[in-house]
Design an enzyme around this catalytic site. Structure first.
Site, mmCIF file in Angstrom:
data_model
loop_
_atom_site.group_PDB
_atom_site.id
_atom_site.type_symbol
_atom_site.label_atom_id
_atom_site.label_comp_id
_atom_site.label_asym_id
_atom_site.label_seq_id
_atom_site.Cartn_x
_atom_site.Cartn_y
_atom_site.Cartn_z
ATOM 1 N N CYS A 261 21.620 -5.711 49.893
ATOM 2 C CA CYS A 261 22.031 -6.046 48.272
ATOM 3 C C CYS A 261 21.133 -6.753 47.348
ATOM 4 C CB CYS A 261 23.389 -7.056 48.337
ATOM 5 S SG CYS A 261 23.426 -6.990 46.432
ATOM 6 N N CYS B 85 32.323 -13.759 36.781
ATOM 7 C CA CYS B 85 30.758 -13.806 37.377
ATOM 8 C C CYS B 85 30.245 -14.811 37.886
ATOM 9 C CB CYS B 85 30.295 -12.143 37.441
ATOM 10 S SG CYS B 85 28.642 -12.367 37.731
ATOM 11 N N CYS C 153 22.054 -12.988 33.921
ATOM 12 C CA CYS C 153 22.109 -11.613 32.974
ATOM 13 C C CYS C 153 23.135 -12.084 31.664
ATOM 14 C CB CYS C 153 23.878 -11.719 33.854
ATOM 15 S SG CYS C 153 24.210 -9.518 33.829
ATOM 16 N N ASN D 171 36.287 -13.481 45.084
ATOM 17 C CA ASN D 171 35.292 -14.401 45.229
ATOM 18 C C ASN D 171 35.169 -15.836 44.892
ATOM 19 O OD1 ASN D 171 33.842 -14.972 47.826
ATOM 20 N ND2 ASN D 171 32.506 -13.731 47.610
ATOM 21 N N SER E 165 31.893 -0.795 37.886
ATOM 22 C CA SER E 165 32.615 -2.272 37.578
ATOM 23 C C SER E 165 33.207 -1.817 36.798
ATOM 24 C CB SER E 165 31.574 -3.667 37.231
ATOM 25 O OG SER E 165 30.847 -3.233 38.249
ATOM 26 N N GLU F 283 22.298 -7.086 35.450
ATOM 27 C CA GLU F 283 22.514 -5.693 35.487
ATOM 28 C C GLU F 283 21.676 -4.409 35.318
ATOM 29 O OE1 GLU F 283 25.627 -3.582 34.700
ATOM 30 O OE2 GLU F 283 23.805 -1.992 34.272
ATOM 31 N N SER G 213 24.792 -0.083 40.840
ATOM 32 C CA SER G 213 26.280 -0.492 40.675
ATOM 33 C C SER G 213 26.027 -0.832 38.877
ATOM 34 C CB SER G 213 26.862 -1.598 40.672
ATOM 35 O OG SER G 213 27.701 -2.330 41.000
ATOM 36 N N CYS H 113 27.654 -11.776 44.209
ATOM 37 C CA CYS H 113 26.590 -11.701 43.275
ATOM 38 C C CYS H 113 26.834 -13.850 42.547
ATOM 39 C CB CYS H 113 27.422 -11.228 41.803
ATOM 40 S SG CYS H 113 27.265 -10.331 40.479
ATOM 41 N N CYS I 75 30.070 -11.569 31.849
ATOM 42 C CA CYS I 75 31.373 -11.120 32.643
ATOM 43 C C CYS I 75 31.801 -12.579 32.851
ATOM 44 C CB CYS I 75 32.006 -10.336 33.648
ATOM 45 S SG CYS I 75 31.049 -8.847 33.240
ATOM 46 N N GLU J 215 18.114 -14.014 44.288
ATOM 47 C CA GLU J 215 19.412 -14.210 45.747
ATOM 48 C C GLU J 215 19.218 -12.326 46.070
ATOM 49 O OE1 GLU J 215 21.857 -16.264 44.613
ATOM 50 O OE2 GLU J 215 23.359 -14.371 44.624
HETATM 51 N N1 SAH Z 1 25.735 -6.553 37.286
HETATM 52 C C1 SAH Z 1 26.556 -5.102 37.637
HETATM 53 C C2 SAH Z 1 25.841 -4.725 39.434
HETATM 54 C C3 SAH Z 1 25.972 -6.889 39.842
HETATM 55 S S1 SAH Z 1 27.500 -7.717 39.869
HETATM 56 C C4 SAH Z 1 27.989 -4.823 37.506
HETATM 57 O O1 SAH Z 1 28.562 -5.414 37.336
HETATM 58 O O2 SAH Z 1 27.964 -3.803 38.930
HETATM 59 C C5 SAH Z 1 27.853 -6.134 41.601
HETATM 60 C C6 SAH Z 1 29.461 -6.820 42.226
HETATM 61 O O3 SAH Z 1 29.835 -8.271 42.220
HETATM 62 C C7 SAH Z 1 30.151 -5.865 40.238
HETATM 63 O O4 SAH Z 1 31.069 -5.299 40.813
HETATM 64 C C8 SAH Z 1 31.028 -7.384 40.080
HETATM 65 O O5 SAH Z 1 31.663 -7.589 39.821
HETATM 66 C C9 SAH Z 1 31.177 -8.160 41.693
HETATM 67 N N2 SAH Z 1 31.290 -9.684 41.632
HETATM 68 C C10 SAH Z 1 30.795 -10.595 40.629
HETATM 69 N N3 SAH Z 1 31.144 -11.614 41.159
HETATM 70 C C11 SAH Z 1 32.410 -11.490 42.075
HETATM 71 C C12 SAH Z 1 33.033 -12.018 42.568
HETATM 72 N N4 SAH Z 1 32.859 -13.750 41.923
HETATM 73 N N5 SAH Z 1 34.241 -12.900 43.290
HETATM 74 C C13 SAH Z 1 33.926 -10.701 43.411
HETATM 75 N N6 SAH Z 1 32.924 -9.579 43.016
HETATM 76 C C14 SAH Z 1 32.288 -9.829 42.397
HETATM 77 FE FE1 SF4 Z 2 26.296 -9.163 35.236
HETATM 78 FE FE2 SF4 Z 2 27.700 -7.702 36.923
HETATM 79 FE FE3 SF4 Z 2 27.773 -10.251 36.548
HETATM 80 FE FE4 SF4 Z 2 29.095 -9.284 34.762
HETATM 81 S S1 SF4 Z 2 29.286 -8.840 36.486
HETATM 82 S S2 SF4 Z 2 27.990 -10.751 34.317
HETATM 83 S S3 SF4 Z 2 27.326 -7.791 34.273
HETATM 84 S S4 SF4 Z 2 26.008 -9.956 37.817
#
Ligand code: SAH
Ligand code: SF4
Length: 359
Positions: free
Chosen positions: A112, A126, A119, A302, A226, A172, A203, A345, A123, A91
């Site tokens: 974006c 996520c 991934c 979110n 992050s 990532e 990021s 994400c 996390c 996406e």
């Molecule tokens: N993997 C990289 C880039 C993709 S995630 C990273 O982790 O930085 C992009 C951003 O979206 C990150 O800061 C991540 O922590 C955040 N993110 C993921 N899930 C989310 C959610 N449910 N609500 C808000 N931010 C979220």
């Molecule tokens: Fe992967 Fe970024 Fe989501 Fe963490 S926040 S699971 S590194 S996409």
């Protein structure tokens, strides 16, 4: 498998054209078709001789993502779900600088983009990590997200729509380092998508060695980290990557990047109720932000279907922001754009895959 032509830099193509004994201006014409006209087939390259087109077609693949689903409208946040050649779903999210008022479209656009299918970093909060890692995107699959969105949305000023890029979609980015760098070179190039390096933000969840590697590259990309926790205890609870690269190692790598580039880093901090929104995080967060000369971007969490986490209420969000400001840290509290269309994400992909499994 043939390499895709949009995974090649000008230099790669130039070497091939020299072997073929083709004049330089032909390469300029080819690049025009690829990046200005964003064509999807060789036949459209009408000013290239047929023999050269055949040669190109025999040497390179040229695929384009298929739009599987779109949510939102032109003047607000729009989410694009793409189906790739192997059926994988990724996406991209298009975010206008300011939402159009009274039907007026805003004239700046941020895209974006995703860098992997799924991934591996898992996390806890996520959606992208939920189903694990499937594969890396090839450079062309990253580049084409920009071109395909521009094709969908055109026509517009000066031939380009997207002026800012954030590498914050699924995956990532620094775990797909070589493909990412090649894609960013193409997106940045004057013969490519012409997006200034200072308008490209990468990021990362905090891969310290790759942050140092990125610092050595001759590009002024912006770095967003992050963080989501300012102590190893809090961060470690929600981000498994913290075990491999704890805050000490991460901070040292960020400091290296900051010094090398002389640019401000952004620390992303999602606020999750009862997990990382306690005021005990303020002092260590402020200390880190000051050391890195970073600004802190607070993002209310979110909600993700199937996960137990939620965002703190507005009062708690504001209290966190105020406490940081009191420590003289530059901080913003972002009202997540596109909250209602699952812009965070990996969320649209996750839901579409769940629906596909049900049907
Ligand atoms: N993997 C990289 C880039 C993709 S995630 C990273 O982790 O930085 C992009 C951003 O979206 C990150 O800061 C991540 O922590 C955040 N993110 C993921 N899930 C989310 C959610 N449910 N609500 C808000 N931010 C979220
Ligand atoms: Fe992967 Fe970024 Fe989501 Fe963490 S926040 S699971 S590194 S996409």
């Amino acid at each position: 498998m043939m390499v895709d032509i949009r995974s090649q830099t000008q230099e790669d193509l130039q070497n091939q054209f020299i072997l073929w004994d083709q004049p330089v201006y032909r390469l300029a014409q080819l690049l025009q078709w690829l990046y200005a006209h964003r064509v999807e087939s060789w036949d459209q390259m009408s000013n290239l001789p047929k023999a050269l087109r055949v040669l190109l077609q025999q040497t390179y693949a040229m695929s384009f993502p298929v739009l599987a689903r779109k949510q939102g409208s032109r003047d607000t946040t729009e989410k694009f779900l793409w189906r790739l050649a192997d059926g994988a779903l990724i996406e991209s999210v298009l975010i206008p600088e300011s939402d159009g008022l009274f039907g007026e479209a805003s004239d700046r656009h941020t895209l974006c983009v995703s860098t992997q299918v799924g991934c591996a970093y898992g996390c806890k909060f996520c959606a992208s990590g939920l189903e694990g890692w499937k594969r890396n995107l090839q450079p062309d699959e990253i580049v084409n997200q920009v071109l395909a969105v521009e094709r969908c949305e055109g026509p517009y000023r000066d031939g380009r729509l997207i002026d800012n890029l954030v590498i914050m979609g699924m995956g990532e980015p620094l775990a797909n380092y070589d493909n990412l760098l090649k894609a960013l070179k193409i997106l940045n190039a004057p013969w490519g998508a012409k997006i200034g390096a200072r308008r490209i933000t990468v990021s990362t969840s905090g891969l310290a060695p790759q942050i140092r590697r990125l610092a050595e590259e001759p590009f002024q990309f912006r770095l967003a980290v992050s963080l989501h926790g300012a102590t190893d205890e809090t961060r470690g609870k929600i981000m498994p990557v913290n075990t491999k690269y704890p805050l000490d190692a991460l901070a040292a790598a960020c400091e290296y990047y900051q010094k090398k580039k002389g640019r401000m880093i952004t620390l992303e901090y999602i606020l999750i109720a009862g997990v990382n929104d306690g005021l005990d995080q303020i002092a260590p967060l402020a200390k880190l932000a000051r050391r890195l000369r970073a600004k802190v971007n607070l993002i209310p969490y979110n909600k993700v279907e199937g996960l137990p986490w939620s965002r703190p209420d507005e009062q708690a969000q504001n209290a966190f922001l105020a406490a940081l400001e009191k420590e003289n840290v530059a901080a913003t509290l972002r009202r997540e754009k596109g909250h209602d269309i699952e812009a965070a994400c990996g969320q649209l992909r996750l839901r579409t895959e769940q629906e596909l499994q049900l049907s």
